[in-house]
Design a protein around this motif. Structure first.
Motif, PDB file in Angstrom:
ATOM      1  N   TYR A  32       0.856  -1.172   0.000  1.00 18.70           N
ATOM      2  CA  TYR A  32       0.000   0.000   0.000  1.00 18.70           C
ATOM      3  C   TYR A  32       0.899   1.231   0.000  1.00 18.70           C
ATOM      4  O   TYR A  32       2.129   1.112   0.084  1.00 18.70           O
ATOM      5  CB  TYR A  32      -0.938   0.008   1.216  1.00 18.70           C
ATOM      6  CG  TYR A  32      -0.239  -0.070   2.548  1.00 18.70           C
ATOM      7  CD1 TYR A  32      -0.043  -1.296   3.174  1.00 18.70           C
ATOM      8  CD2 TYR A  32       0.257   1.072   3.171  1.00 18.70           C
ATOM      9  CE1 TYR A  32       0.621  -1.385   4.378  1.00 18.70           C
ATOM     10  CE2 TYR A  32       0.932   0.990   4.374  1.00 18.70           C
ATOM     11  CZ  TYR A  32       1.103  -0.242   4.974  1.00 18.70           C
ATOM     12  OH  TYR A  32       1.763  -0.326   6.166  1.00 18.70           O
ATOM     13  N   ARG A  33       0.303   2.391  -0.105  1.00 19.52           N
ATOM     14  CA  ARG A  33       1.045   3.643  -0.047  1.00 19.52           C
ATOM     15  C   ARG A  33       0.442   4.536   1.021  1.00 19.52           C
ATOM     16  O   ARG A  33      -0.768   4.505   1.260  1.00 19.52           O
ATOM     17  CB  ARG A  33       0.973   4.403  -1.375  1.00 19.52           C
ATOM     18  CG  ARG A  33       1.416   3.640  -2.581  1.00 19.52           C
ATOM     19  CD  ARG A  33       1.441   4.565  -3.798  1.00 19.52           C
ATOM     20  NE  ARG A  33       0.118   5.092  -4.117  1.00 19.52           N
ATOM     21  CZ  ARG A  33      -0.085   6.155  -4.883  1.00 19.52           C
ATOM     22  NH1 ARG A  33       0.942   6.829  -5.374  1.00 19.52           N
ATOM     23  NH2 ARG A  33      -1.310   6.557  -5.157  1.00 19.52           N
ATOM     24  N   THR A  52       5.906   3.895  -0.135  1.00 15.58           N
ATOM     25  CA  THR A  52       5.237   2.605  -0.211  1.00 15.58           C
ATOM     26  C   THR A  52       5.523   1.789   1.047  1.00 15.58           C
ATOM     27  O   THR A  52       6.516   2.029   1.744  1.00 15.58           O
ATOM     28  CB  THR A  52       5.692   1.815  -1.444  1.00 15.58           C
ATOM     29  OG1 THR A  52       7.112   1.672  -1.386  1.00 15.58           O
ATOM     30  CG2 THR A  52       5.295   2.517  -2.724  1.00 15.58           C
ATOM     31  N   SER A  53       4.686   0.815   1.298  1.00  8.06           N
ATOM     32  CA  SER A  53       4.820   0.017   2.521  1.00  8.06           C
ATOM     33  C   SER A  53       6.109  -0.791   2.549  1.00  8.06           C
ATOM     34  O   SER A  53       6.631  -1.093   3.618  1.00  8.06           O
ATOM     35  CB  SER A  53       3.617  -0.915   2.669  1.00  8.06           C
ATOM     36  OG  SER A  53       3.470  -1.721   1.511  1.00  8.06           O
ATOM     37  N   TYR A  98      -4.188   7.131   2.618  1.00 12.63           N
ATOM     38  CA  TYR A  98      -3.835   5.740   2.339  1.00 12.63           C
ATOM     39  C   TYR A  98      -4.359   5.324   0.965  1.00 12.63           C
ATOM     40  O   TYR A  98      -5.469   5.708   0.568  1.00 12.63           O
ATOM     41  CB  TYR A  98      -4.461   4.876   3.439  1.00 12.63           C
ATOM     42  CG  TYR A  98      -4.623   3.406   3.149  1.00 12.63           C
ATOM     43  CD1 TYR A  98      -5.861   2.886   2.803  1.00 12.63           C
ATOM     44  CD2 TYR A  98      -3.546   2.546   3.261  1.00 12.63           C
ATOM     45  CE1 TYR A  98      -6.026   1.536   2.564  1.00 12.63           C
ATOM     46  CE2 TYR A  98      -3.702   1.187   3.024  1.00 12.63           C
ATOM     47  CZ  TYR A  98      -4.940   0.690   2.688  1.00 12.63           C
ATOM     48  OH  TYR A  98      -5.099  -0.645   2.452  1.00 12.63           O
ATOM     49  N   ASP A  99      -3.549   4.546   0.261  1.00 14.10           N
ATOM     50  CA  ASP A  99      -3.964   4.010  -1.039  1.00 14.10           C
ATOM     51  C   ASP A  99      -3.541   2.554  -1.140  1.00 14.10           C
ATOM     52  O   ASP A  99      -2.337   2.266  -1.106  1.00 14.10           O
ATOM     53  CB  ASP A  99      -3.321   4.818  -2.165  1.00 14.10           C
ATOM     54  CG  ASP A  99      -3.464   4.134  -3.508  1.00 14.10           C
ATOM     55  OD1 ASP A  99      -2.534   4.216  -4.319  1.00 14.10           O
ATOM     56  OD2 ASP A  99      -4.518   3.498  -3.740  1.00 14.10           O
ATOM     57  N   PRO A 100      -4.479   1.613  -1.273  1.00 21.90           N
ATOM     58  CA  PRO A 100      -4.121   0.192  -1.342  1.00 21.90           C
ATOM     59  C   PRO A 100      -3.918  -0.332  -2.754  1.00 21.90           C
ATOM     60  O   PRO A 100      -3.610  -1.511  -2.938  1.00 21.90           O
ATOM     61  CB  PRO A 100      -5.338  -0.474  -0.714  1.00 21.90           C
ATOM     62  CG  PRO A 100      -6.472   0.402  -1.113  1.00 21.90           C
ATOM     63  CD  PRO A 100      -5.924   1.812  -1.173  1.00 21.90           C
ATOM     64  N   TYR A 101      -4.077   0.523  -3.764  1.00 26.80           N
ATOM     65  CA  TYR A 101      -4.141   0.024  -5.136  1.00 26.80           C
ATOM     66  C   TYR A 101      -2.885   0.226  -5.952  1.00 26.80           C
ATOM     67  O   TYR A 101      -2.706  -0.414  -6.978  1.00 26.80           O
ATOM     68  CB  TYR A 101      -5.322   0.666  -5.863  1.00 26.80           C
ATOM     69  CG  TYR A 101      -6.642   0.398  -5.196  1.00 26.80           C
ATOM     70  CD1 TYR A 101      -7.388   1.425  -4.642  1.00 26.80           C
ATOM     71  CD2 TYR A 101      -7.144  -0.896  -5.111  1.00 26.80           C
ATOM     72  CE1 TYR A 101      -8.600   1.174  -4.022  1.00 26.80           C
ATOM     73  CE2 TYR A 101      -8.356  -1.157  -4.485  1.00 26.80           C
ATOM     74  CZ  TYR A 101      -9.071  -0.116  -3.945  1.00 26.80           C
ATOM     75  OH  TYR A 101     -10.262  -0.371  -3.331  1.00 26.80           O
ATOM     76  N   THR A 103       1.395   0.650  -6.219  1.00 26.41           N
ATOM     77  CA  THR A 103       2.624   0.255  -5.536  1.00 26.41           C
ATOM     78  C   THR A 103       3.815   1.103  -5.954  1.00 26.41           C
ATOM     79  O   THR A 103       4.967   0.680  -5.849  1.00 26.41           O
ATOM     80  CB  THR A 103       2.911  -1.225  -5.810  1.00 26.41           C
ATOM     81  OG1 THR A 103       3.011  -1.418  -7.226  1.00 26.41           O
ATOM     82  CG2 THR A 103       1.806  -2.101  -5.244  1.00 26.41           C
TER      83      THR A 103
END
Length: 128
Positions: A32-33, A52-53, A98-101, A103
């Motif tokens: 995620y970011r 990024t994570s 937060y953004d899960p989409y 990378t």
């Protein structure tokens, strides 16, 4: 559900430093970011920095490059924004999101429209 809480804002003189914190809960396992954004009165919200994570991609807006540093503490589920050499034009409400989409952190991809969950913001005021 991901929840974000910003802290660390305040009033500082030009040339000073602040460290903003973004405490996250509900983060999923995987990529995620997290992005930092700011919005000054009368202006649009703008992307400041992104990470990024897996720490393999970062982004800084040209206006903060060399002065701000983004970092994470995965054990604490926290993302930090160290802000040095602050200027009056850095005055704004700062948000993390937060953004899960996606990378990858890039200038185009760090626009607010690509981020979902947002914190409530923390005020940063830099006096001249």
């Amino acid at each position: 559900e991901v929840q974000l809480v910003e802290s660390g804002g305040g009033l500082v003189q030009a040339g000073g430093s602040l460290r903003l914190s973004c405490a996250a809960s509900g983060l999923p396992f995987g990529m995620y970011r997290i992005g930092w954004f700011r919005q000054a009165p009368g202006k649009e919200r703008e992307g400041v920095s992104c990470i990024t994570s897996h720490h393999d991609s970062t982004y800084y807006a040209d206006s903060v490059k060399g002065r701000f540093t983004i970092s994470t503490d995965n054990a604490k589920n926290a993302v930090y924004l160290q802000m040095n050499s602050l200027r009056p034009e850095d005055t704004a409400v700062y948000y993390c999101a937060y953004d899960p989409y996606t990378t990858l952190c890039s200038k185009y991809g760090s626009q607010p429209i690509f981020f979902g969950s947002w914190g409530q913001g923390t005020q940063v005021t830099v006096s001249s």
